[in-house]
Scaffold this motif. Structure first.
Motif, PDB file in Angstrom:
ATOM      1  N   VAL A 273      -8.753  39.601  51.949  1.00 24.86           N
ATOM      2  CA  VAL A 273      -8.374  38.195  52.331  1.00 24.86           C
ATOM      3  C   VAL A 273      -6.929  37.887  51.943  1.00 24.86           C
ATOM      4  CG1 VAL A 273      -9.090  35.674  52.194  1.00 24.86           C
ATOM      5  CG2 VAL A 273     -10.765  37.500  52.288  1.00 24.86           C
ATOM      6  N   VAL A 274      -6.065  37.465  52.695  1.00 21.88           N
ATOM      7  CA  VAL A 274      -4.795  37.102  52.076  1.00 21.88           C
ATOM      8  C   VAL A 274      -4.577  35.687  51.987  1.00 21.88           C
ATOM      9  CG1 VAL A 274      -2.248  37.284  52.725  1.00 21.88           C
ATOM     10  CG2 VAL A 274      -3.836  39.367  53.233  1.00 21.88           C
ATOM     11  N   VAL A 275      -4.264  34.937  50.934  1.00 19.72           N
ATOM     12  CA  VAL A 275      -4.117  33.471  50.632  1.00 19.72           C
ATOM     13  C   VAL A 275      -2.632  33.359  50.432  1.00 19.72           C
ATOM     14  CG1 VAL A 275      -4.751  31.583  49.248  1.00 19.72           C
ATOM     15  CG2 VAL A 275      -6.188  33.493  49.727  1.00 19.72           C
ATOM     16  N   TYR A 276      -1.989  32.332  51.310  1.00 20.49           N
ATOM     17  CA  TYR A 276      -0.765  31.982  50.973  1.00 20.49           C
ATOM     18  C   TYR A 276      -0.553  30.463  51.516  1.00 20.49           C
ATOM     19  CZ  TYR A 276      -0.402  32.078  56.348  1.00 20.49           C
ATOM     20  OH  TYR A 276      -0.775  32.204  57.635  1.00 20.49           O
ATOM     21  N   GLY A 277      -0.089  29.687  50.268  1.00 13.99           N
ATOM     22  CA  GLY A 277      -0.052  28.252  50.658  1.00 13.99           C
ATOM     23  C   GLY A 277      -1.750  27.644  50.638  1.00 13.99           C
ATOM     24  N   LEU A 278      -1.686  26.963  51.880  1.00 17.25           N
ATOM     25  CA  LEU A 278      -3.121  26.506  51.859  1.00 17.25           C
ATOM     26  C   LEU A 278      -3.631  27.169  53.207  1.00 17.25           C
ATOM     27  CD1 LEU A 278      -2.833  22.653  51.255  1.00 17.25           C
ATOM     28  CD2 LEU A 278      -3.636  24.647  49.515  1.00 17.25           C
ATOM     29  N   ASN A 279      -3.495  28.408  53.043  1.00 16.17           N
ATOM     30  CA  ASN A 279      -4.071  29.193  54.438  1.00 16.17           C
ATOM     31  C   ASN A 279      -4.531  30.664  53.834  1.00 16.17           C
ATOM     32  OD1 ASN A 279      -2.089  27.453  56.705  1.00 16.17           O
ATOM     33  ND2 ASN A 279      -0.876  28.168  55.069  1.00 16.17           N
TER      34      ASN A 279
ATOM     35  N   ALA B  20      -4.940  39.484  59.805  1.00 11.54           N
ATOM     36  CA  ALA B  20      -3.822  38.508  60.288  1.00 11.54           C
ATOM     37  C   ALA B  20      -4.485  37.359  61.046  1.00 11.54           C
ATOM     38  CB  ALA B  20      -2.838  39.191  61.288  1.00 11.54           C
ATOM     39  N   VAL B  21      -5.745  37.276  61.172  1.00 12.88           N
ATOM     40  CA  VAL B  21      -6.555  36.042  61.809  1.00 12.88           C
ATOM     41  C   VAL B  21      -7.026  35.020  60.663  1.00 12.88           C
ATOM     42  CG1 VAL B  21      -8.573  35.511  63.262  1.00 12.88           C
ATOM     43  CG2 VAL B  21      -7.142  37.674  63.761  1.00 12.88           C
ATOM     44  N   PRO B  22      -6.679  33.749  61.079  1.00 18.76           N
ATOM     45  CA  PRO B  22      -7.094  32.794  60.025  1.00 18.76           C
ATOM     46  C   PRO B  22      -8.708  32.796  59.970  1.00 18.76           C
ATOM     47  CG  PRO B  22      -5.536  31.613  61.578  1.00 18.76           C
ATOM     48  CD  PRO B  22      -5.878  33.203  62.237  1.00 18.76           C
ATOM     49  N   ASN B  23      -8.973  32.612  58.545  1.00 19.11           N
ATOM     50  CA  ASN B  23     -10.349  32.693  58.185  1.00 19.11           C
ATOM     51  C   ASN B  23     -10.462  31.487  57.252  1.00 19.11           C
ATOM     52  OD1 ASN B  23     -12.728  33.575  56.448  1.00 19.11           O
ATOM     53  ND2 ASN B  23     -13.178  34.438  58.481  1.00 19.11           N
ATOM     54  N   GLY B  24     -11.614  30.723  57.358  1.00 19.61           N
ATOM     55  CA  GLY B  24     -11.996  29.924  55.983  1.00 19.61           C
ATOM     56  C   GLY B  24     -10.911  28.633  55.822  1.00 19.61           C
ATOM     57  N   THR B  25     -11.232  27.916  54.756  1.00 18.97           N
ATOM     58  CA  THR B  25     -10.489  26.658  54.744  1.00 18.97           C
ATOM     59  C   THR B  25     -10.082  26.978  53.198  1.00 18.97           C
ATOM     60  OG1 THR B  25     -11.989  25.163  56.119  1.00 18.97           O
ATOM     61  CG2 THR B  25     -10.540  24.039  54.323  1.00 18.97           C
ATOM     62  N   VAL B  26      -8.761  26.773  52.948  1.00 15.29           N
ATOM     63  CA  VAL B  26      -8.165  26.645  51.694  1.00 15.29           C
ATOM     64  C   VAL B  26      -7.913  25.359  51.350  1.00 15.29           C
ATOM     65  CG1 VAL B  26      -6.267  27.473  49.993  1.00 15.29           C
ATOM     66  CG2 VAL B  26      -7.054  28.889  51.909  1.00 15.29           C
TER      67      VAL B  26
ATOM     68  N   ASN C 210      -6.686  22.132  48.512  1.00 14.81           N
ATOM     69  CA  ASN C 210      -6.122  21.783  47.014  1.00 14.81           C
ATOM     70  C   ASN C 210      -6.976  21.083  46.245  1.00 14.81           C
ATOM     71  OD1 ASN C 210      -4.489  20.526  45.129  1.00 14.81           O
ATOM     72  ND2 ASN C 210      -3.162  19.143  46.345  1.00 14.81           N
ATOM     73  N   VAL C 211      -7.404  21.681  45.259  1.00 15.34           N
ATOM     74  CA  VAL C 211      -8.255  21.296  44.025  1.00 15.34           C
ATOM     75  C   VAL C 211      -7.469  20.395  43.100  1.00 15.34           C
ATOM     76  CG1 VAL C 211      -9.919  21.661  42.432  1.00 15.34           C
ATOM     77  CG2 VAL C 211      -9.834  22.833  44.494  1.00 15.34           C
ATOM     78  N   THR C 212      -6.530  20.783  42.582  1.00 16.06           N
ATOM     79  CA  THR C 212      -5.772  20.139  41.626  1.00 16.06           C
ATOM     80  C   THR C 212      -4.311  20.617  41.645  1.00 16.06           C
ATOM     81  OG1 THR C 212      -6.272  21.635  39.612  1.00 16.06           O
ATOM     82  CG2 THR C 212      -7.402  19.388  40.018  1.00 16.06           C
ATOM     83  N   ASN C 213      -3.203  19.881  41.818  1.00 16.48           N
ATOM     84  CA  ASN C 213      -1.797  20.102  41.586  1.00 16.48           C
ATOM     85  C   ASN C 213      -1.113  21.282  42.640  1.00 16.48           C
ATOM     86  OD1 ASN C 213      -1.815  18.374  39.353  1.00 16.48           O
ATOM     87  ND2 ASN C 213      -2.571  19.978  38.112  1.00 16.48           N
ATOM     88  N   ALA C 214      -1.942  21.411  43.702  1.00 20.36           N
ATOM     89  CA  ALA C 214      -1.659  22.532  44.760  1.00 20.36           C
ATOM     90  C   ALA C 214      -1.311  22.154  46.386  1.00 20.36           C
ATOM     91  CB  ALA C 214      -2.428  23.606  44.586  1.00 20.36           C
ATOM     92  N   PRO C 215      -0.546  21.086  46.488  1.00 25.66           N
ATOM     93  CA  PRO C 215      -0.201  20.710  47.768  1.00 25.66           C
ATOM     94  C   PRO C 215       0.235  21.906  48.710  1.00 25.66           C
ATOM     95  CG  PRO C 215       1.603  19.723  46.330  1.00 25.66           C
ATOM     96  CD  PRO C 215       0.455  20.288  45.490  1.00 25.66           C
ATOM     97  N   GLN C 216       0.857  22.705  48.055  1.00 25.60           N
ATOM     98  CA  GLN C 216       1.444  23.891  48.872  1.00 25.60           C
ATOM     99  C   GLN C 216       0.733  25.278  48.337  1.00 25.60           C
ATOM    100  OE1 GLN C 216       5.778  23.304  48.671  1.00 25.60           O
ATOM    101  NE2 GLN C 216       5.663  22.884  50.517  1.00 25.60           N
ATOM    102  N   GLY C 217      -0.416  25.068  47.745  1.00 27.76           N
ATOM    103  CA  GLY C 217      -1.008  26.397  47.487  1.00 27.76           C
ATOM    104  C   GLY C 217      -0.473  26.526  45.668  1.00 27.76           C
TER     105      GLY C 217
END
Length: 435
Positions: A98-104, A109-115, A117-124
């Motif tokens: 699983v690759v996580v970048y920002g809130l993705n 290379a296919v989107p999976n799941g939901t990322v 922002n729990v705290t202080n992470a509007p851009q991951g």
């Protein structure tokens, strides 16, 4: 008074899915995931990035938290930096990267799941180029159960001469957010079934350069992943993209679309795929309550490159006159591993004012579906976000029969949860959408 069976049934279904998914999420222990990459220099896409591989299969809606806050000796987690959560989509096997970048998040290379922002992470998560860490845990910030960790900061001797931490994780005197004591319950000793990784040379970016395939010996796999000689490190502006397919795939096929249409006394299922590699077959699973699925039939795969269209007709869909029927595809590899598609549904046309069919979900650049009505009238379409705010509203004058609907505004929507509401003849349907 006309009862709104359509809305009630769908809302009940959504509640069942939400409840069962929450109850069924996988509880992970230290070492059940392993980090496979880390880049504090944003490349493409323009976000700081990290990746991890599953060393234990997980169920749909499993939640894992990630933070770059430091862990002090004995706790607690600091709270001034970023924390996000990733919620899985579908059942995922051992070896999924699983690759996580920002809130993705992406898998192959296919989107999976939901990322989120729990705290202080509007851009991951924003990783420091002077050395930082990523900690993975379940539970809560106040009482985390650490699953894995990666640390790339070499802490130097303090002026008081007490700490000599250049050969291990940071000590008790390291109090900044980029300093980190070895999190509780984790092991960082090479070849001793490690569950965390520390680099003896500080670097901005690192990733595995050795690929690993399926194995029954997860401990050996974990030891190989957390051997630093299997990694490459860079500094400065030389960031890089994470591995996307180094480990064996979560699904040996890419599902482009999956739809179901009501043919009055039967259901027609259609799906389109590409990249069938070492792939066996599709199992069509049917449910009448969104929770308990049974096999309705199998379709053998072509199992070679290219794009293919498949179909299956379920002649027994409405045998017992249900209000709705739900379907998912079980995509089975030749080695027996599998992954599920999203769930699609059709309504029983008997005694219903209208039915929504052919809905493509998750959503990509557009929301497309069709509405079948028994009489002429006005069709009202509303889309709202997870907070209930209406994003768009459209009205259509329809004749008897099927009306195609396409909402191109979906291209501008952010990744997340949405609700589609369809109103006709004083009856409503509410459908959960994922983008």
């Amino acid at each position: 008074m006309k009862k709104n069976y359509t809305t009630a049934a769908l809302l009940t279904c959504l509640l069942i899915i939400s409840f069962s998914s929450t109850k069924a999420q996988t509880t992970l222990a230290p070492g059940d995931i392993a980090f496979s990459g880390y880049s504090s220099v944003a490349v493409s896409p323009v976000f700081d990035t990290f990746s991890f591989v599953l060393l234990k299969p997980i169920t749909n809606n499993t939640v894992i938290f990630f933070t770059d806050n430091g862990w002090q000796n004995g706790g607690p987690l600091l709270s001034s930096e970023e924390t996000i959560s990733w919620t899985s989509a579908g059942s995922l096997p051992v070896g999924t990267n699983v690759v996580v970048y920002g809130l993705n998040a992406i898998i192959n290379a296919v989107p999976n799941g939901t990322v989120t922002n729990v705290t202080n992470a509007p851009q991951g998560i924003n990783l420091a180029t002077t050395g930082d860490q990523v900690l993975a845990y379940q539970g809560s910030t106040a009482s985390p159960t650490f699953i894995s960790a990666i640390h790339m900061n070499v802490y130097t001797l303090l002026a008081d001469g007490v700490d000599t931490d250049a050969s291990t994780w940071d000590g008790a005197h390291a109090t900044g957010t980029s300093y980190c004591y070895l999190p509780a319950g984790l092991v960082s000793t090479p070849n001793a079934n490690p569950t965390a990784l520390w680099f003896s040379t500080e670097s901005d970016n690192a990733k595995l350069t050795t690929c690993f395939g399926p194995t029954a010996n997860v401990q050996a796999l974990r030891n190989s992943i957390y051997t630093t000689s299997n990694w490459t490190q860079t500094n400065g502006a030389n960031g890089f993209s994470m591995l996307t397919s180094c480990f064996f795939s979560v699904a040996p096929v890419h599902l482009i679309s999956f739809t179901a249409s009501n043919q009055t006394d039967r259901v027609q299922l259609n799906w389109q795929v590409d990249n069938e590699i070492n792939f066996s077959h599709y199992e069509i699973e049917r449910s009448y309550n969104c929770r308990e699925f049974t096999n309705a039939g199998n379709v053998v795969a072509h199992n070679y490159g290219g794009t293919f269209n498949y179909n299956f007709t379920d002649d027994n869909a409405f045998k017992n006159n249900p209000a709705a029927v739900y379907y998912r595809l079980k995509q089975v590899d030749i080695d027996g591993s599998f992954v599920y598609s999203s769930v699609v549904n059709v309504r029983n046309k008997k005694d219903l004012a209208f039915a929504v069919n052919n809905l493509v979900n998750p959503v990509k650049d557009k929301i497309s579906f069709s509405v079948t009505t028994k009489t002429p009238g006005q069709l009202v379409i509303r889309l709202s976000d997870a907070d209930g705010k209406i994003i768009l509203k459209h009205s259509y004058n329809t004749m008897t029969g099927t009306t195609p609907v396409q909402l191109n505004e979906a291209a501008a929507l952010a990744t997340g949860l949405y609700f589609l509401r369809v109103d006709f003849d004083n009856t409503s349907t509410i459908i959960k959408l994922i983008k």
